[in-house]
Design an enzyme around this catalytic site. Structure first.
Site, short mmCIF file in Angstrom:
data_model
loop_
_atom_site.label_atom_id
_atom_site.label_comp_id
_atom_site.label_asym_id
_atom_site.label_seq_id
_atom_site.Cartn_x
_atom_site.Cartn_y
_atom_site.Cartn_z
N THR A 178 0.79 -1.22 0.14
CA THR A 178 0.10 0.00 0.02
C THR A 178 0.91 1.32 -0.06
OG1 THR A 178 0.04 -0.38 2.29
CG2 THR A 178 -2.01 -0.93 1.12
N LEU A 203 12.86 -8.58 6.29
CA LEU A 203 12.96 -7.93 7.40
C LEU A 203 13.51 -6.54 7.26
CD1 LEU A 203 13.25 -10.78 10.09
CD2 LEU A 203 11.03 -9.69 9.45
N SER A 232 16.74 -5.57 6.30
CA SER A 232 18.11 -5.42 6.71
C SER A 232 18.78 -4.26 5.72
CB SER A 232 19.11 -6.84 6.66
OG SER A 232 18.68 -6.92 5.29
N ASP A 254 9.78 0.85 4.78
CA ASP A 254 10.93 0.32 5.45
C ASP A 254 11.80 1.29 6.04
OD1 ASP A 254 9.52 -1.77 4.48
OD2 ASP A 254 11.21 -2.35 2.99
C1 GLA Z 1 9.01 -4.04 0.24
C2 GLA Z 1 8.87 -2.37 0.22
C3 GLA Z 1 8.35 -1.70 0.80
C4 GLA Z 1 6.64 -2.25 0.68
C5 GLA Z 1 6.78 -3.94 0.81
C6 GLA Z 1 5.36 -4.16 0.67
O1 GLA Z 1 9.45 -4.08 1.90
O2 GLA Z 1 10.59 -1.89 0.35
O3 GLA Z 1 8.17 -0.33 0.25
O4 GLA Z 1 6.24 -1.72 -0.54
O5 GLA Z 1 7.64 -4.54 0.23
O6 GLA Z 1 4.55 -3.92 1.47
#
Ligand code: GLA
Length: 386
Positions: A37, A126, A128, A173
């Site tokens: 999203t 996760l 990293s 992230d």
């Molecule tokens: C990866 C991307 C995020 C996000 C997720 C899916 O982790 O780095 O920006 O789009 O996938 O929710």
């Protein structure tokens, strides 16, 4: 290694110049809900985990930059004035990308040495890489006394990944790695880049992460493909409904359903996932605030179903982990991160955690032949100077 041992190692690796130095940390993350999203201007609700990258840093009197990865036992050197993608030491590009973006702000940097080590599992969804980008951004700006706020730093780290590393990720992230808060999830609005803290210190429940140990193979090409399918949906709705629609964030679920027969099947399914997932994130925030863990868990299962069937980014092993969690009677389970492997996130009653961990490992092994890894984590703090 404790902090003193790390500094000893730093001292053995690099000469001490008696210039500005510091130690910094940035965590990985697990996304509780709100998947795929962020690049649709939508909502996400991740938490930082208690697994982190630690970086030691010191300025140098010249224009050289040296990076030492303790975990790979590799030392590399580059010239600040000539940063180019390194095909051989792929990890170094995350650091170089950040430095490149800091220079693009018009900041003139002097040389420095960086050494880092971490325990965020790699290639497991996760984040990293986001942790490495964020810790680098924090270290380099702090050494040079460059003022940059948390959201700006997250955006800078995201640009490093987009421009230098070449992965078109969204903001989630890097954002949570920078701004995470102990005992809280963050509800991030990826349009305004504002966030709200959502308390997650339930005495009775624990977040448990199960690593399928399936490397996220197809992830980059499929990720870009999903982004482009979402854009197709946006163009369609803007033309049919309202020229002001600029992202799936602006579309109601009713509208998506109304056009089911006019949209290509894959585009319809992608839009259905994103729009319904945004609703689930907002409902999850309410459920957490009301301490309604049952409801939150149901939303997690619904998110997984939508990711698996409509967004089609799950895989056999992730589906197995979620089904096993349901069999174990845990409150909620779903894949987390980009998909095609990596981890599931589970909401488990504290009293049942030990049994859950034991059983899911055994049953997953029996079904797939793979040894899963399991991490129990509370929501941790975002990046900080030590
Ligand atoms: C990866 C991307 C995020 C996000 C997720 C899916 O982790 O780095 O920006 O789009 O996938 O929710």
């Amino acid at each position: 290694m404790n902090k003193q041992e790390l500094w000893d190692k730093f001292g053995k690796t690099f000469r001490d110049y008696d210039l500005e130095s510091g130690a910094y940390k940035a965590p990985g993350r697990v996304n509780l809900i709100g998947e795929h999203t962020d690049y649709n201007d939508g909502f996400v609700m991740p938490m930082a985990i208690e697994k982190e990258i630690t970086m030691l840093a010191q300025l140098r009197p010249d224009k050289k930059i040296k990076f030492y990865s303790l975990d790979y036992d590799q030392l590399v050197e580059y010239d600040l004035e000539n940063l180019e993608y390194d095909e051989e030491n792929v990890w170094a590009n995350y650091l170089m990308g950040v430095i490149d973006e800091i220079q693009k702000l018009g900041e003139s940097l002097q040389g420095f040495n960086l050494m880092f080590t971490g325990n965020v599992p790699q290639g497991s969804g996760l984040s990293s890489s986001a942790a490495l980008e964020v810790v680098t951004a924090l270290a380099v700006t702090d050494l040079h006394k460059i003022k940059i706020d948390g959201v700006e730093m997250a955006l800078l780290a995201q640009r490093a990944e987009n421009n230098f590393v070449g992965v078109q990720c969204g903001i989630m992230d890097q954002y949570i790695s920078r701004l995470g808060k102990k005992d809280h999830a963050l509800l991030i609005d990826c349009r305004t880049n504002d966030y709200e803290l959502v308390p997650f210190k339930n005495e009775n429940y624990q977040i448990v992460i199960c690593n399928s140990k399936v490397e996220r193979g197809l992830v980059d090409s499929e990720y870009n493909q999903r982004r482009s399918e979402c854009n197709q949906a946006v163009e369609f709705f803007a033309e049919k409904e309202d020229g002001n629609i600029t992202a799936l964030r602006d579309v109601e679920l009713e509208t998506v359903i109304k056009y089911k027969n006019q949209l290509a099947e894959n585009v319809y399914k992608r839009a259905h996932h994103v729009v319904s997932e945004n609703e689930r994130v907002l409902a999850s925030k309410k459920a957490l605030e009301a301490d309604d863990m049952q409801k939150f868990g149901d939303l997690m299962y619904a998110s997984h179903k939508s990711l698996s069937e409509d967004y089609e980014v799950s895989c056999k092993e992730l589906d197995i982990l979620v089904n096993l969690a349901a069999e174990e009677g845990v409150e909620g389970a779903r894949m987390t991160g980009a998909g095609f492997g990596g981890c599931t996130v589970n909401l488990v009653k504290k009293a049942k955690v030990d049994d859950f961990v034991k059983n899911i490992k055994e049953k997953y092994k029996a079904e797939t032949g793979i040894e899963a890894e399991v991490y129990v984590s509370n929501p941790g703090d975002g990046a900080r100077k030590l």
